[in-house]
Design an enzyme around this catalytic site. Structure first.
Site, PDB file in Angstrom:
ATOM      1  N   LYS A  52      20.387  71.168  71.352  1.00 16.01           N
ATOM      2  CA  LYS A  52      21.850  71.062  71.279  1.00 16.01           C
ATOM      3  C   LYS A  52      22.256  69.673  70.781  1.00 16.01           C
ATOM      4  CE  LYS A  52      22.493  74.660  74.685  1.00 16.01           C
ATOM      5  NZ  LYS A  52      22.681  75.061  76.078  1.00 16.01           N
ATOM      6  N   GLN A  96      23.891  72.399  81.589  1.00 17.92           N
ATOM      7  CA  GLN A  96      22.757  73.272  81.278  1.00 17.92           C
ATOM      8  C   GLN A  96      22.344  74.059  82.525  1.00 17.92           C
ATOM      9  OE1 GLN A  96      21.347  73.731  78.149  1.00 17.92           O
ATOM     10  NE2 GLN A  96      20.291  75.395  79.194  1.00 17.92           N
ATOM     11  N   ASP A 119      31.132  76.398  76.571  1.00 16.12           N
ATOM     12  CA  ASP A 119      30.253  77.569  76.762  1.00 16.12           C
ATOM     13  C   ASP A 119      31.073  78.849  76.939  1.00 16.12           C
ATOM     14  OD1 ASP A 119      27.529  77.139  76.521  1.00 16.12           O
ATOM     15  OD2 ASP A 119      27.337  76.251  78.529  1.00 16.12           O
TER      16      ASP A 119
END
Ligand code: NAP
Length: 279
Positions: A52, A96, A119
């Site tokens: 990422k 995460q 997200d």
């Protein structure tokens, strides 16, 4: 229609477009910054976080990372997210997953400001998607829509079947196909006569989490089959939820694993960072 849908190529195309957008944005004095938080040192999570950050660098998005020890408390993590929520120079916050067991994932996702939830997991963003309002959309299903659109596969009016109803893939996938005017059916572990339903699909999206679960007996001749699953088989090779050897000859188009849906997730995360929640 090409038989093999190339997620690697399409994700590269998207990242290149975003790179140009970022260059223009920066020329006008704009900036984007993603905060990435990892708690503990799970090796798979470290690979995802590294990828990422690399994608951010490629596109031209600033990233700041927080690598917290595995014994971090929920209060400490919430405190950090609270600070990042207030920072005007941070546009996106990504925690995460999975988190260590002493931390409640749902409460953490709720603590991220919805306008920084790149997200697309916050209930406000999930709700916005379901009522057709702008907001962040979960990256993997958003990537599937891009794969279909950029492969010139029409969705409107098509029978779309989603196999799986998880919050991060199946449900948002179904909402997005509906938004594109597909006729959508969601199947899950309690579905009766599963194959009868999947064999109706013009577009079958498989997110069942079981290696090689879908063989040709689930698939209508000429159907488009999108495989969201990612697993490692006994030989250590990546494979999906679809038995490609059996399905590919019968399908009109399929996504490979690796190189299908996988690369799209990070590309769509980058798109969320660049475009913000107004999509
Ligand atoms: P999940 O949370 O385990 O959900 C699996 C879904 O499949 C559930 O809804 C379950 O039904 C259903 N299911 C399980 N067994 C079934 C059966 N025998 N018949 C019919 N339905 C069945 O998985 P997920 O998080 O959605 O992920 C799915 C797959 O995608 C995994 O392989 C995951 O690693 C992969 N994934 C890939 C990406 C990517 O970037 N490419 C991103 C996320 C996930 P119930 O709800 O009834 O239990």
């Amino acid at each position: 229609m090409e038989k093999w849908i190339d997620g690697k190529k399409i994700s590269k195309e998207i990242k290149e477009e975003l790179q140009k957008e970022m260059a223009e944005l920066k020329a006008g004095g704009g900036e984007r910054c993603l905060a990435v938080i990892q708690v503990g040192n799970d090796p798979a999570s470290s690979v995802y976080v590294r990828n990422k950050k690399k994608a951010c660098e490629y596109v031209g998005i600033k990233s700041v990372s927080y690598e917290l020890p595995g014994e971090t408390t929920e209060a400490e993590l919430t405190e950090l997210i609270g600070q990042l929520n207030k920072r005007s120079d941070v546009n996106g916050i990504l925690v995460q997953l999975p988190l260590p067991e002493q931390i409640d994932e749902d409460r953490i996702l709720l603590s991220i400001a919805p306008e920084k939830d790149v997200d697309g997991f916050h209930p406000v963003n999930v709700g916005n998607l379901s009522i057709g309002r702008p907001g962040y959309v979960s990256c993997t299903p958003a990537g599937v829509i891009q794969l279909l659109k950029r492969s010139d596969i029409p969705i409107e009016g098509k029978e779309c079947v989603v196999l799986g109803r998880s919050n991060i893939v199946g449900k948002p996938m179904a909402m997005l196909l509906l938004r594109e005017n597909g006729t959508v059916t969601i199947c899950h572990s309690r579905t009766v006569n599963l194959k009868e339903i999947t064999r109706r699909a013009d577009i079958l999206v498989v997110a069942v989490g079981k290696p090689g679960f879908v063989d040709e007996s689930f698939v209508k001749e000429g159907a488009v089959v999108i495989d969201v699953g990612i697993h490692r088989n006994e030989e250590g090779k990546l494979c999906g939820d679809v038995d490609l050897d059996s399905v590919a000859p019968k399908a009109g188009a399929v996504t490979p694993v690796p190189g299908g849906v996988g690369p799209m997730t990070i590309a769509m995360l980058m798109a969320n960072c660049v475009h913000g929640p107004g999509q």
